[in-house]
Design an enzyme around this catalytic site. Structure first.
Site, PDB file in Angstrom:
ATOM      1  N   CYS A  75       0.841  -1.206   0.000  1.00  0.00           N
ATOM      2  CA  CYS A  75       0.000   0.000   0.000  1.00  0.00           C
ATOM      3  C   CYS A  75       0.874   1.253   0.000  1.00  0.00           C
ATOM      4  CB  CYS A  75      -0.921  -0.002   1.214  1.00  0.00           C
ATOM      5  SG  CYS A  75      -2.009   1.440   1.234  1.00  0.00           S
ATOM      6  N   CYS A  79       0.324   5.072   6.774  1.00  0.00           N
ATOM      7  CA  CYS A  79      -0.312   4.973   8.096  1.00  0.00           C
ATOM      8  C   CYS A  79       0.707   4.341   9.072  1.00  0.00           C
ATOM      9  CB  CYS A  79      -1.579   4.130   8.015  1.00  0.00           C
ATOM     10  SG  CYS A  79      -2.710   4.694   6.720  1.00  0.00           S
ATOM     11  N   CYS A  82       0.665   0.634  10.285  1.00  0.00           N
ATOM     12  CA  CYS A  82       0.236  -0.435   9.373  1.00  0.00           C
ATOM     13  C   CYS A  82       1.390  -1.210   8.741  1.00  0.00           C
ATOM     14  CB  CYS A  82      -0.637   0.162   8.279  1.00  0.00           C
ATOM     15  SG  CYS A  82      -1.235  -1.113   7.140  1.00  0.00           S
ATOM     16  N   CYS A 119     -16.093  -9.409   6.070  1.00  0.00           N
ATOM     17  CA  CYS A 119     -15.458  -8.147   5.686  1.00  0.00           C
ATOM     18  C   CYS A 119     -14.198  -8.445   4.897  1.00  0.00           C
ATOM     19  CB  CYS A 119     -15.081  -7.343   6.926  1.00  0.00           C
ATOM     20  SG  CYS A 119     -16.419  -7.212   8.115  1.00  0.00           S
ATOM     21  N   CYS A 150     -19.040  -6.651   3.638  1.00  0.00           N
ATOM     22  CA  CYS A 150     -18.415  -5.356   3.929  1.00  0.00           C
ATOM     23  C   CYS A 150     -17.069  -5.342   3.219  1.00  0.00           C
ATOM     24  CB  CYS A 150     -18.226  -5.206   5.433  1.00  0.00           C
ATOM     25  SG  CYS A 150     -17.366  -3.689   5.920  1.00  0.00           S
ATOM     26  N   CYS A 210     -19.273   1.796   8.078  1.00  0.00           N
ATOM     27  CA  CYS A 210     -18.493   1.246   9.179  1.00  0.00           C
ATOM     28  C   CYS A 210     -17.283   2.156   9.328  1.00  0.00           C
ATOM     29  CB  CYS A 210     -18.058  -0.185   8.828  1.00  0.00           C
ATOM     30  SG  CYS A 210     -16.920  -0.904  10.026  1.00  0.00           S
ATOM     31  N   ARG A 282     -17.645  -2.322  17.731  1.00  0.00           N
ATOM     32  CA  ARG A 282     -16.905  -3.573  17.501  1.00  0.00           C
ATOM     33  C   ARG A 282     -15.523  -3.565  18.136  1.00  0.00           C
ATOM     34  NH1 ARG A 282     -16.623  -4.182  11.871  1.00  0.00           N
ATOM     35  NH2 ARG A 282     -18.764  -4.847  12.093  1.00  0.00           N
TER      36      ARG A 282
HETATM   37  S1  SF4 Z   1      -4.064   1.230   6.924  1.00  0.00           S
HETATM   38 FE1  SF4 Z   1      -2.431   0.193   5.742  1.00  0.00          FE
HETATM   39  S2  SF4 Z   1      -3.492  -0.691   4.000  1.00  0.00           S
HETATM   40 FE2  SF4 Z   1      -4.857   0.860   4.869  1.00  0.00          FE
HETATM   41  S3  SF4 Z   1      -4.400   2.760   3.773  1.00  0.00           S
HETATM   42 FE3  SF4 Z   1      -3.082   2.773   5.578  1.00  0.00          FE
HETATM   43  S4  SF4 Z   1      -1.145   1.834   4.892  1.00  0.00           S
HETATM   44 FE4  SF4 Z   1      -2.716   1.314   3.364  1.00  0.00          FE
END
Ligand code: SF4
Length: 344
Positions: A75, A79, A82, A119, A150, A210, A282
């Site tokens: 990705c 974040c 993550c 999900c 979902c 959600c 949740r």
């Molecule tokens: S949480 Fe992870 S998978 Fe989702 S947008 Fe952020 S970096 Fe990408």
């Protein structure tokens, strides 16, 4: 509640569904009011949450949702929590979108284990139109198995939510993650307003929302109040509110974050229950780390949905057998019934 109690964040709430009538019938929550809730003595907060919970739900019933990563890793977002971000070296490899046959097998196993919602998460910044076509096929597969569907795919462009809706999608997940005034500490590659815009598109398409957040990322209690205020003050608050506890993954910027007092997680769950009375709140990521006693408190605080299955997107979750044992000890049942535990 006076007008001074209204939310004071600078972020513009998605305007499309907010009408004067909405404002008149729906209570609005200020950050101050939610901060005051979070600062109540713990037992008083639990009492308030229980009262609200019992007005709207069977207090001993939980919803079971199973989460499957249908497109893992790679990705481009950053974040800070993550392991699927390309910005961090976490050992998670980028994979292609799963085929519908694999998804069908996972959905059938989830249904047999007692889940009612399935999900699917894909680690994209924003899906392309051809991705929407492929995910629509997965949605149809899940619906065909007899589960609610979902998906969480990142930011949606105009028209994409409608296409997912037409495939039968019930819910779209897109978390706000944290309060707007803490957001810059965690993510730099997309704006808070981008998230609100996607939630607005989902709502406008008639797909249920959600959306929740994560605690334990180094935020203050006031920031946690700010997150709950954002969710509760959406033009229509989400039907599902996942409250995640940070899972510290080596290689991510938040890997060495000091542990948050588990009672803070429970307090946020209670605040979500009180401010969004009819939402499914949740227990999501981080449940495994909290242990049985803290999870029991979280149910007492008004949580009534869990991710159910041995794995979340790429991190661990209490296994199904451990969950069944816990539900039995607590007298918790599910709508569809849980093998080995009674149902309703
Ligand atoms: S949480 Fe992870 S998978 Fe989702 S947008 Fe952020 S970096 Fe990408």
């Amino acid at each position: 509640m006076t007008s001074n109690d209204l939310i004071e964040h600078p972020v513009t709430l998605h305007p499309r569904r907010s009408t004067a009538a909405d404002e008149a019938v729906r209570e609005r929550w200020s950050v101050d009011a939610i901060d005051a809730l979070l600062n109540l003595p713990f037992n008083d907060l639990m009492w308030r949450a229980q009262q609200v919970h019992r007005q709207h739900f069977d207090a001993n019933e939980v919803e079971l949702a199973t989460l499957l990563s249908v497109k893992t890793g790679g990705c481009p977002e950053d974040c800070g929590y993550c392991p699927q971000s390309v910005h961090y070296d976490t050992g998670v490899k980028a994979e292609k979108l799963m085929a519908s046959g694999e998804v069908r097998a996972a959905a059938e196993a989830a249904r047999q284990a007692g889940a009612t919602r399935f999900c699917m998460g894909a680690a994209w910044r924003a899906p392309k139109d051809r991705d929407i076509d492929a995910v629509a096929e997965l949605v149809r597969t899940v619906k065909d198995v007899g589960l609610e569907a979902c998906v969480t795919l990142g930011m949606l462009a105009e028209g994409q939510a409608e296409r997912l809706r037409d495939a039968g999608l019930d819910y779209y997940n897109h978390n706000l993650d944290c309060a707007p005034d803490f957001y810059g500490e965690v993510i730099s590659t997309r704006d808070y307003q981008d998230r609100l815009d996607t939630l607005g598109r989902v709502r406008d398409a008639g797909v249920k929302v959600c959306s929740g957040g994560i605690v334990g990322m180094g935020e203050s209690r006031r920031h946690r109040a700010g997150l709950v205020a954002q969710l509760a003050n959406l033009p229509e608050y989400p039907e599902s509110v996942p409250i995640n506890h940070l899972v510290k993954v080596e290689g991510t910027p938040l890997a060495d974050q000091p542990d948050l007092d588990p009672f803070e997680w429970v307090r946020v769950i209670a605040a979500a229950r009180i401010t969004m009375p009819t939402a499914r709140v949740r227990l999501s990521a981080g449940r495994q780390q909290q242990g049985d006693a803290v999870q029991a408190l979280a149910f007492l605080a008004g949580a009534n949905s869990v991710f159910y299955g041995d794995k979340l997107l790429v991190t661990g979750n209490p296994d199904v057998a451990a969950d069944r044992t816990l539900f039995k000890r607590l007298g918790i049942v599910s709508r569809a019934g849980i093998p080995g535990v009674s149902g309703r």
